[in-house]
Motif scaffolding. Structure first.
Motif, PDB file in Angstrom:
ATOM      1  N   SER A  43      36.188 -43.174 -71.215  1.00  0.00           N
ATOM      2  CA  SER A  43      36.197 -41.715 -71.137  1.00  0.00           C
ATOM      3  C   SER A  43      34.876 -41.186 -71.700  1.00  0.00           C
ATOM      4  O   SER A  43      34.377 -41.688 -72.706  1.00  0.00           O
ATOM      5  N   VAL A  44      34.325 -40.186 -71.023  1.00  0.00           N
ATOM      6  CA  VAL A  44      33.055 -39.614 -71.456  1.00  0.00           C
ATOM      7  C   VAL A  44      32.994 -38.160 -70.969  1.00  0.00           C
ATOM      8  O   VAL A  44      33.716 -37.776 -70.050  1.00  0.00           O
ATOM      9  N   GLN A  45      32.155 -37.370 -71.613  1.00  0.00           N
ATOM     10  CA  GLN A  45      31.938 -35.995 -71.184  1.00  0.00           C
ATOM     11  C   GLN A  45      30.791 -35.966 -70.167  1.00  0.00           C
ATOM     12  O   GLN A  45      29.736 -36.535 -70.415  1.00  0.00           O
ATOM     13  N   ALA A  46      31.038 -35.325 -69.038  1.00  0.00           N
ATOM     14  CA  ALA A  46      30.014 -35.189 -67.997  1.00  0.00           C
ATOM     15  C   ALA A  46      29.607 -33.729 -67.895  1.00  0.00           C
ATOM     16  O   ALA A  46      30.415 -32.826 -68.090  1.00  0.00           O
ATOM     17  N   LYS A  55      30.163 -26.105 -45.426  1.00  0.00           N
ATOM     18  CA  LYS A  55      31.111 -25.201 -44.779  1.00  0.00           C
ATOM     19  C   LYS A  55      32.070 -26.033 -43.946  1.00  0.00           C
ATOM     20  O   LYS A  55      31.655 -26.944 -43.237  1.00  0.00           O
ATOM     21  N   ASP A  56      33.351 -25.697 -44.032  1.00  0.00           N
ATOM     22  CA  ASP A  56      34.306 -26.406 -43.179  1.00  0.00           C
ATOM     23  C   ASP A  56      34.391 -25.711 -41.827  1.00  0.00           C
ATOM     24  O   ASP A  56      33.677 -24.739 -41.564  1.00  0.00           O
ATOM     25  N   SER A  57      35.251 -26.206 -40.961  1.00  0.00           N
ATOM     26  CA  SER A  57      35.335 -25.679 -39.592  1.00  0.00           C
ATOM     27  C   SER A  57      35.790 -24.227 -39.547  1.00  0.00           C
ATOM     28  O   SER A  57      35.494 -23.510 -38.604  1.00  0.00           O
ATOM     29  N   ALA A  58      36.502 -23.784 -40.581  1.00  0.00           N
ATOM     30  CA  ALA A  58      36.955 -22.388 -40.626  1.00  0.00           C
ATOM     31  C   ALA A  58      35.907 -21.465 -41.247  1.00  0.00           C
ATOM     32  O   ALA A  58      36.112 -20.257 -41.323  1.00  0.00           O
ATOM     33  N   GLY A  59      34.803 -22.035 -41.699  1.00  0.00           N
ATOM     34  CA  GLY A  59      33.741 -21.227 -42.291  1.00  0.00           C
ATOM     35  C   GLY A  59      33.847 -21.062 -43.794  1.00  0.00           C
ATOM     36  O   GLY A  59      33.025 -20.396 -44.408  1.00  0.00           O
ATOM     37  N   ALA A  60      34.858 -21.672 -44.414  1.00  0.00           N
ATOM     38  CA  ALA A  60      35.019 -21.579 -45.868  1.00  0.00           C
ATOM     39  C   ALA A  60      34.053 -22.540 -46.546  1.00  0.00           C
ATOM     40  O   ALA A  60      33.759 -23.609 -46.023  1.00  0.00           O
ATOM     41  N   HIS A  61      33.558 -22.142 -47.688  1.00  0.00           N
ATOM     42  CA  HIS A  61      32.644 -22.988 -48.447  1.00  0.00           C
ATOM     43  C   HIS A  61      33.430 -23.982 -49.283  1.00  0.00           C
ATOM     44  O   HIS A  61      34.426 -23.637 -49.907  1.00  0.00           O
ATOM     45  N   ARG A  62      32.971 -25.217 -49.300  1.00  0.00           N
ATOM     46  CA  ARG A  62      33.542 -26.282 -50.124  1.00  0.00           C
ATOM     47  C   ARG A  62      32.441 -26.788 -51.041  1.00  0.00           C
ATOM     48  O   ARG A  62      31.308 -26.983 -50.618  1.00  0.00           O
ATOM     49  N   TYR A  63      32.790 -26.999 -52.289  1.00  0.00           N
ATOM     50  CA  TYR A  63      31.802 -27.369 -53.293  1.00  0.00           C
ATOM     51  C   TYR A  63      32.091 -28.765 -53.832  1.00  0.00           C
ATOM     52  O   TYR A  63      33.215 -29.091 -54.177  1.00  0.00           O
ATOM     53  N   TYR A  64      31.042 -29.568 -53.906  1.00  0.00           N
ATOM     54  CA  TYR A  64      31.106 -30.912 -54.466  1.00  0.00           C
ATOM     55  C   TYR A  64      30.213 -30.933 -55.698  1.00  0.00           C
ATOM     56  O   TYR A  64      28.983 -30.935 -55.571  1.00  0.00           O
ATOM     57  N   PRO A  65      30.796 -30.946 -56.902  1.00  0.00           N
ATOM     58  CA  PRO A  65      29.960 -30.894 -58.100  1.00  0.00           C
ATOM     59  C   PRO A  65      29.132 -32.165 -58.291  1.00  0.00           C
ATOM     60  O   PRO A  65      29.570 -33.267 -57.974  1.00  0.00           O
ATOM     61  N   ILE A  66      27.938 -31.980 -58.786  1.00  0.00           N
ATOM     62  CA  ILE A  66      27.064 -33.088 -59.164  1.00  0.00           C
ATOM     63  C   ILE A  66      27.136 -33.189 -60.686  1.00  0.00           C
ATOM     64  O   ILE A  66      26.890 -32.211 -61.393  1.00  0.00           O
ATOM     65  N   LEU A  67      27.512 -34.370 -61.151  1.00  0.00           N
ATOM     66  CA  LEU A  67      27.762 -34.589 -62.568  1.00  0.00           C
ATOM     67  C   LEU A  67      26.737 -35.548 -63.152  1.00  0.00           C
ATOM     68  O   LEU A  67      26.256 -36.449 -62.462  1.00  0.00           O
ATOM     69  N   GLN A  68      26.453 -35.346 -64.422  1.00  0.00           N
ATOM     70  CA  GLN A  68      25.537 -36.227 -65.123  1.00  0.00           C
ATOM     71  C   GLN A  68      26.208 -36.628 -66.440  1.00  0.00           C
ATOM     72  O   GLN A  68      26.752 -35.786 -67.152  1.00  0.00           O
ATOM     73  N   TYR A  69      26.168 -37.938 -66.725  1.00  0.00           N
ATOM     74  CA  TYR A  69      26.749 -38.419 -67.975  1.00  0.00           C
ATOM     75  C   TYR A  69      26.029 -39.676 -68.426  1.00  0.00           C
ATOM     76  O   TYR A  69      25.300 -40.304 -67.673  1.00  0.00           O
ATOM     77  N   GLY A  74      24.448 -46.461 -72.806  1.00  0.00           N
ATOM     78  CA  GLY A  74      23.249 -45.635 -72.863  1.00  0.00           C
ATOM     79  C   GLY A  74      22.592 -45.380 -71.519  1.00  0.00           C
ATOM     80  O   GLY A  74      21.514 -44.800 -71.448  1.00  0.00           O
ATOM     81  N   GLU A  75      23.235 -45.803 -70.436  1.00  0.00           N
ATOM     82  CA  GLU A  75      22.684 -45.606 -69.089  1.00  0.00           C
ATOM     83  C   GLU A  75      23.002 -44.182 -68.613  1.00  0.00           C
ATOM     84  O   GLU A  75      24.145 -43.733 -68.673  1.00  0.00           O
ATOM     85  N   ASN A  76      21.987 -43.463 -68.138  1.00  0.00           N
ATOM     86  CA  ASN A  76      22.190 -42.118 -67.593  1.00  0.00           C
ATOM     87  C   ASN A  76      22.593 -42.220 -66.123  1.00  0.00           C
ATOM     88  O   ASN A  76      21.889 -42.857 -65.343  1.00  0.00           O
ATOM     89  N   LEU A 100      34.306 -46.647 -64.597  1.00  0.00           N
ATOM     90  CA  LEU A 100      34.441 -48.085 -64.809  1.00  0.00           C
ATOM     91  C   LEU A 100      33.149 -48.632 -65.403  1.00  0.00           C
ATOM     92  O   LEU A 100      32.074 -48.409 -64.848  1.00  0.00           O
ATOM     93  N   PRO A 101      33.214 -49.359 -66.519  1.00  0.00           N
ATOM     94  CA  PRO A 101      31.988 -49.888 -67.134  1.00  0.00           C
ATOM     95  C   PRO A 101      31.200 -50.820 -66.215  1.00  0.00           C
ATOM     96  O   PRO A 101      29.974 -50.802 -66.226  1.00  0.00           O
ATOM     97  N   GLU A 102      31.890 -51.606 -65.372  1.00  0.00           N
ATOM     98  CA  GLU A 102      31.180 -52.524 -64.481  1.00  0.00           C
ATOM     99  C   GLU A 102      30.567 -51.801 -63.276  1.00  0.00           C
ATOM    100  O   GLU A 102      29.680 -52.333 -62.625  1.00  0.00           O
ATOM    101  N   ASN A 103      31.054 -50.610 -62.978  1.00  0.00           N
ATOM    102  CA  ASN A 103      30.516 -49.796 -61.884  1.00  0.00           C
ATOM    103  C   ASN A 103      30.574 -48.330 -62.321  1.00  0.00           C
ATOM    104  O   ASN A 103      31.503 -47.614 -61.963  1.00  0.00           O
ATOM    105  N   PRO A 104      29.600 -47.864 -63.094  1.00  0.00           N
ATOM    106  CA  PRO A 104      29.677 -46.529 -63.690  1.00  0.00           C
ATOM    107  C   PRO A 104      29.683 -45.367 -62.691  1.00  0.00           C
ATOM    108  O   PRO A 104      29.991 -44.249 -63.057  1.00  0.00           O
ATOM    109  N   THR A 105      29.346 -45.632 -61.430  1.00  0.00           N
ATOM    110  CA  THR A 105      29.384 -44.541 -60.450  1.00  0.00           C
ATOM    111  C   THR A 105      30.784 -44.354 -59.868  1.00  0.00           C
ATOM    112  O   THR A 105      31.008 -43.417 -59.124  1.00  0.00           O
ATOM    113  N   GLU A 106      31.707 -45.230 -60.198  1.00  0.00           N
ATOM    114  CA  GLU A 106      33.102 -45.083 -59.766  1.00  0.00           C
ATOM    115  C   GLU A 106      33.849 -44.355 -60.880  1.00  0.00           C
ATOM    116  O   GLU A 106      34.026 -44.887 -61.975  1.00  0.00           O
ATOM    117  N   PHE A 107      34.274 -43.125 -60.607  1.00  0.00           N
ATOM    118  CA  PHE A 107      34.835 -42.271 -61.648  1.00  0.00           C
ATOM    119  C   PHE A 107      35.864 -41.319 -61.052  1.00  0.00           C
ATOM    120  O   PHE A 107      36.016 -41.214 -59.836  1.00  0.00           O
TER     121      PHE A 107
END
Length: 143
Positions: A43-46, A55-69, A74-76, A100-107
């Protein structure tokens, strides 16, 4: 009459396979993967640093957050969430995540209840049971 029942049986069997695989099996495996990340992961704070907006097919905006942790080693790490959001988190907001410590991009982001996944399982299982009932009813007519 028998040919029609056989056709119906084939169609219902295909629907049963689709419902069972997509709405029950796939959803359960996704929830199991999430559970595995939580039990085997760290567990860590991002920090929310940005968003990818689509934009989806109906024109609504969908947001995908970009996280940094920073991992316990000590790996950024900078990653984009695979889960869309209908509204944005504030940039600079701290979120609790598990990785996952062995694959830190899987969260996954902690605290989000998977209501849609749980609903998918319940409805998929119910529909599968109804399809099985119809298949057994047709088989009884045939024999």
């Amino acid at each position: 009459m028998t040919a029609f029942l056989i056709l119906k049986l084939v169609i219902y069997s295909g629907l049963l396979a689709f419902l069972s695989y997509y709405f029950v099996y796939k959803t359960i495996t996704k929830l199991a993967e999430r559970r595995r990340i939580k039990t085997d992961g760290e567990s860590v704070q991002a920090l929310v640093t940005d968003y990818k907006t689509l934009k989806d097919s109906a024109g609504a905006h969908r947001y995908y957050p970009i996280l940094q942790y920073t991992t316990k080693n000590g790996e950024n790490i900078t990653v984009q969430s695979k889960k869309e959001r209908a509204r944005k988190y504030e940039i600079g907001k701290q979120l609790s995540i598990y990785y996952l410590p062995e694959n830190p991009t899987e969260f996954y982001i902690d605290g989000l209840l998977p209501y849609i996944k749980i609903t998918s399982i319940v409805l998929g299982f119910s529909a599968s049971c109804l399809m099985l009932f119809e298949i057994f009813k047709m088989l009884r007519k045939m024999f």
